[in-house]
Write a protein that holds these residues in place. Structure first.
Motif: not given
Length: 355
Positions: A77-95
């Motif tokens: 019930d607190r205001e302003g809570l802010d969070g996220h799940w995060v994960k890094t994926f490999p990619v190839e530029g231009g694809h």
């Protein structure tokens, strides 16, 4: 029993050893649980701008629409809570890459504000990369802008409340990684459950060409809204001749040059002016955006109306950022930022000061 310094030391050591022995299974269990969560959540980690506004996180092993697992974020019930799940994926530029996820919210008043997925493009050093296309030449000539984050769009929702979130993006040429973030922010006593998350290489989407036309014309010498509307017919005809898909007309075109007040020029939506432009949109098989003055009960709005090629009003946007002259003229600001589906993609509108 009489104790000596040695026996006291030995006693303390024995107690410590016993406590350590008792604690060891618990510690091992905690380590195993942490390892198990990391393994079953497939490398997803949690993050928040500050610990004091951090919501609660949980991996639900049998969550998701198919029971294959889900990532939960809960706010108290607190205001302003802010969070996220995060994960890094490999990619190839231009694809090209297809992002997809499903999510279900509980007690979230404005999902577009509080629940979102975000994709950040990064190089081998974890630094932002530049966009491949040119940037603005007016204030930064020759300077390549940083690639902006991507925000995949909400698609359809099923009867059980699961919403598909997906889009296709081309990775900037220098990108080697994509950071995917899944958020819950600024909602009290709320929850979001993310599931079926993927970022996979895909084929380039087919090319899409859209012809846009804008009419820069200031009416003068007329006395009524209807007369002003008729002045725009030749411009719409010319745009249609050039195969325009969308024609954008000026702001408050029914008021300009007539000498009418906002109240005198105001009309309901749909109304006489939208009926007139609807006939032209249908005749030329195109979309029209007309800037009008709307009346709803005792309220008056500066409004942009989207009319479809079927001759129907697709929606409207009420100007939210008003200059002093409009405030003093009795205009009420809008409060929403709608987005509309068209046959060439999604469309949003702004009016003058909004930009």
């Amino acid at each position: 029993m009489k104790t000596t310094p040695f026996t006291r030391t030995k006693f303390r050591w024995c107690v410590s050893a016993v406590l350590l022995a008792l604690a060891s299974p618990f510690c091992a269990s905690m380590r195993a649980e942490s390892s198990d969560v990391n393994r079953t959540s497939e490398g997803w980690k949690t993050a928040s701008p500050r610990d004091e506004i951090r919501p609660a996180f949980e991996f639900k092993r049998d969550g998701g629409p198919a029971g294959h697992g889900s990532l939960l974020i809960r706010a108290d019930d607190r205001e302003g809570l802010d969070g996220h799940w995060v994960k890094t994926f490999p990619v190839e530029g231009g694809h090209y890459y297809h992002f997809r996820a499903t999510r279900r919210v509980t007690n979230v008043a404005a999902p577009r504000r509080s629940v979102l997925a975000r994709i950040l493009w990064r190089d081998d050093n974890g630094q932002p990369v530049h966009r491949d296309g040119p940037g603005a030449t007016s204030y930064a000539p020759g300077e390549a802008p940083v690639a902006e984050p991507e925000y995949p769009a909400d698609r359809h929702s099923d009867p059980s409340g699961w919403t598909e979130v997906e889009d296709v993006y081309q990775a900037p040429s220098r990108a080697t990684h994509a950071i995917v973030e899944l958020y819950l922010r600024w909602a009290t006593r709320a929850q979001v459950e993310w599931s079926e998350i993927s970022l996979a290489e895909t084929n380039a989407p087919p090319p899409r060409k859209v012809r846009l036309a804008s009419v820069h014309f200031r009416p003068s010498g007329k006395k009524t809204a209807a007369e002003n509307c008729r002045l725009f017919a030749p411009f719409i005809d010319e745009a249609a001749h050039q195969k325009a898909d969308l024609v954008v007309l000026p702001e408050t075109l029914t008021l300009c040059g007539t000498g009418l007040s906002y109240a005198d020029a105001a009309e309901p939506i749909p109304g006489p002016s939208t009926d007139y432009f609807a006939e032209l949109a249908k005749q030329h098989d195109l979309y029209l955006v007309a800037g009008l003055v709307e009346r709803e009960r005792h309220l008056i709005y500066n409004v942009a109306v989207l009319i479809g090629p079927d001759g129907k009003v697709q929606g409207k946007y009420r100007k939210a950022t008003l200059p002093r002259s409009e405030i003093e003229g009795g205009i009420t600001p809008g409060e929403e930022y709608p987005v509309f589906d068209t046959r060439f993609g999604k469309l949003g509108m702004m009016v003058c000061y909004d930009g």
